[in-house]
Design a protein around this motif. Structure first.
Motif, PDB file in Angstrom:
ATOM      1  N   GLN A 160       0.826  -1.208   0.000  1.00  0.00           N
ATOM      2  CA  GLN A 160       0.000   0.000   0.000  1.00  0.00           C
ATOM      3  C   GLN A 160       0.861   1.259   0.000  1.00  0.00           C
ATOM      4  O   GLN A 160       0.548   2.231  -0.692  1.00  0.00           O
ATOM      5  CB  GLN A 160      -0.953  -0.013   1.193  1.00  0.00           C
ATOM      6  CG  GLN A 160      -2.027  -1.099   1.085  1.00  0.00           C
ATOM      7  CD  GLN A 160      -3.162  -0.895   2.070  1.00  0.00           C
ATOM      8  OE1 GLN A 160      -3.534   0.224   2.363  1.00  0.00           O
ATOM      9  NE2 GLN A 160      -3.720  -1.984   2.578  1.00  0.00           N
ATOM     10  N   LYS A 164       0.733   3.813  -3.179  1.00  0.00           N
ATOM     11  CA  LYS A 164       0.321   5.206  -3.024  1.00  0.00           C
ATOM     12  C   LYS A 164       1.395   6.171  -3.534  1.00  0.00           C
ATOM     13  O   LYS A 164       1.073   7.226  -4.082  1.00  0.00           O
ATOM     14  CB  LYS A 164      -0.011   5.494  -1.555  1.00  0.00           C
ATOM     15  CG  LYS A 164      -1.324   4.852  -1.106  1.00  0.00           C
ATOM     16  CD  LYS A 164      -1.618   5.117   0.356  1.00  0.00           C
ATOM     17  CE  LYS A 164      -1.922   6.586   0.615  1.00  0.00           C
ATOM     18  NZ  LYS A 164      -2.338   6.819   2.012  1.00  0.00           N
ATOM     19  N   VAL A 186      -6.039   3.307  -0.532  1.00  0.00           N
ATOM     20  CA  VAL A 186      -6.145   2.129  -1.399  1.00  0.00           C
ATOM     21  C   VAL A 186      -6.172   0.876  -0.544  1.00  0.00           C
ATOM     22  O   VAL A 186      -5.517   0.802   0.495  1.00  0.00           O
ATOM     23  CB  VAL A 186      -4.984   2.060  -2.415  1.00  0.00           C
ATOM     24  CG1 VAL A 186      -5.029   3.248  -3.359  1.00  0.00           C
ATOM     25  CG2 VAL A 186      -3.634   2.001  -1.707  1.00  0.00           C
ATOM     26  N   ASN A 187      -6.942  -0.113  -0.996  1.00  0.00           N
ATOM     27  CA  ASN A 187      -7.071  -1.354  -0.241  1.00  0.00           C
ATOM     28  C   ASN A 187      -7.319  -2.511  -1.209  1.00  0.00           C
ATOM     29  O   ASN A 187      -8.337  -2.528  -1.904  1.00  0.00           O
ATOM     30  CB  ASN A 187      -8.232  -1.251   0.750  1.00  0.00           C
ATOM     31  CG  ASN A 187      -8.391  -2.512   1.572  1.00  0.00           C
ATOM     32  OD1 ASN A 187      -7.418  -3.131   1.990  1.00  0.00           O
ATOM     33  ND2 ASN A 187      -9.634  -2.909   1.793  1.00  0.00           N
ATOM     34  N   ILE A 210      -9.438  -3.546  -6.330  1.00  0.00           N
ATOM     35  CA  ILE A 210      -8.815  -2.532  -5.482  1.00  0.00           C
ATOM     36  C   ILE A 210      -9.888  -1.523  -5.063  1.00  0.00           C
ATOM     37  O   ILE A 210     -10.567  -0.942  -5.916  1.00  0.00           O
ATOM     38  CB  ILE A 210      -7.690  -1.777  -6.220  1.00  0.00           C
ATOM     39  CG1 ILE A 210      -6.579  -2.740  -6.627  1.00  0.00           C
ATOM     40  CG2 ILE A 210      -7.136  -0.638  -5.353  1.00  0.00           C
ATOM     41  CD1 ILE A 210      -5.737  -3.254  -5.490  1.00  0.00           C
ATOM     42  N   MET A 212     -10.642   2.081  -3.695  1.00  0.00           N
ATOM     43  CA  MET A 212      -9.939   3.363  -3.628  1.00  0.00           C
ATOM     44  C   MET A 212     -10.887   4.448  -3.138  1.00  0.00           C
ATOM     45  O   MET A 212     -12.067   4.466  -3.501  1.00  0.00           O
ATOM     46  CB  MET A 212      -9.375   3.742  -5.012  1.00  0.00           C
ATOM     47  CG  MET A 212      -8.329   2.783  -5.525  1.00  0.00           C
ATOM     48  SD  MET A 212      -7.579   3.295  -7.107  1.00  0.00           S
ATOM     49  CE  MET A 212      -6.681   4.767  -6.584  1.00  0.00           C
ATOM     50  N   VAL A 227      -4.089   2.463 -13.074  1.00  0.00           N
ATOM     51  CA  VAL A 227      -3.619   2.656 -11.693  1.00  0.00           C
ATOM     52  C   VAL A 227      -2.359   1.831 -11.477  1.00  0.00           C
ATOM     53  O   VAL A 227      -2.403   0.619 -11.388  1.00  0.00           O
ATOM     54  CB  VAL A 227      -4.708   2.282 -10.656  1.00  0.00           C
ATOM     55  CG1 VAL A 227      -5.875   3.233 -10.726  1.00  0.00           C
ATOM     56  CG2 VAL A 227      -5.201   0.861 -10.850  1.00  0.00           C
TER      57      VAL A 227
END
Length: 246
Positions: A160, A164, A186-187, A210, A212, A227
């Motif tokens: 992460q 980022k 973000v995850n 993802i 976001m 992304v």
């Protein structure tokens, strides 16, 4: 703008390192459109591109040095930002290549059709993206001193953080302000690791979804151009799953 190309192959096989083949095809199309007036806008120096693409192969079977396909047809999906009319420029360049044969290693391909796809409008501050068919998310950390790369996947401890950083640099280069970027979250969700051969090296990458969260205009930009790293050479293209989140 979103659209896809449908190409016919001479043989039902494709190079294992096929992203470089598609990159050559894009360069050839731009070189031969309007006397190449748009080529430098995308391929001079290391300018950041405002498009991404993904290649869809029919039921591929991977061998050591090639991919065997179920049939002789492939699709190339494109997504672009509209600020610089990139979609129209690429679309026009590809139209000029319709029905022209392009030689690739041990094969050839011919563009048969170009079709538009619906481009979603993002209005919310929280979305879920999924990797587009044929695509994967690449997160690269480049060490300038040693000129080496390290790639991170979804279950790496620093994924992460590094993801980022890549997104922040991408957004800053596109003209977004720091205040619009700082709150980005973000995850990864339901992700898997894949390994991709690219320019004679192997890259660890992520497929899946993802989540976001951030400014809707920023999320729209990422949806339009991809992304992650290496987005203009066949990585990091995503589709919108939903933006109806609490």
């Amino acid at each position: 703008m979103r659209f896809y190309l449908t190409l016919k192959l001479e043989k039902n096989e494709f190079p294992i390192d096929y992203r470089r083949v598609i990159l050559s095809y894009i360069k050839n199309a731009l070189s031969n459109c309007n006397d190449g007036k748009y080529y430098d806008s995308y391929f001079k120096d290391t300018i950041q591109k405002d498009y991404c693409f993904s290649v869809v192969l029919p039921r591929p079977k991977y061998e050591k040095d090639k991919i065997i396909l179920e049939n002789k047809q492939i699709k190339i999906l494109f997504s672009t930002d509209d600020k610089n009319k990139t979609g129209l420029k690429l679309f026009s360049a590809f139209i000029a290549q319709k029905n022209k044969t392009f030689i690739i290693p041990n094969n050839s391909m011919t563009l048969k059709s170009i079709s538009n796809q619906k481009q979603q409008e993002i209005t919310n501050s929280k979305v879920i993206f999924k990797t587009s068919p044929g695509s994967c998310i690449c997160v690269r950390d480049h060490n300038k001193e040693t000129n080496t790369d390290k790639h991170y996947i979804f279950n790496d401890e620093k994924f992460q953080e590094k993801f980022k950083i890549v997104l922040k640099n991408q957004a800053l280069n596109a003209g977004f302000r720091e205040v619009e970027i700082d709150n980005l979250k973000v995850n990864p969700i339901q992700c898997k690791k894949i390994v991709v051969k690219h320019y004679n090296s192997y890259i660890d990458a992520t497929i899946g979804m993802i989540e976001m969260q951030g400014d809707s205009k920023l999320l729209q930009y990422f949806y339009n151009v991809g992304v992650g790293s290496r987005k203009s050479i066949g990585f990091s293209m995503v589709d919108l799953v939903t933006q109806e989140l609490l």
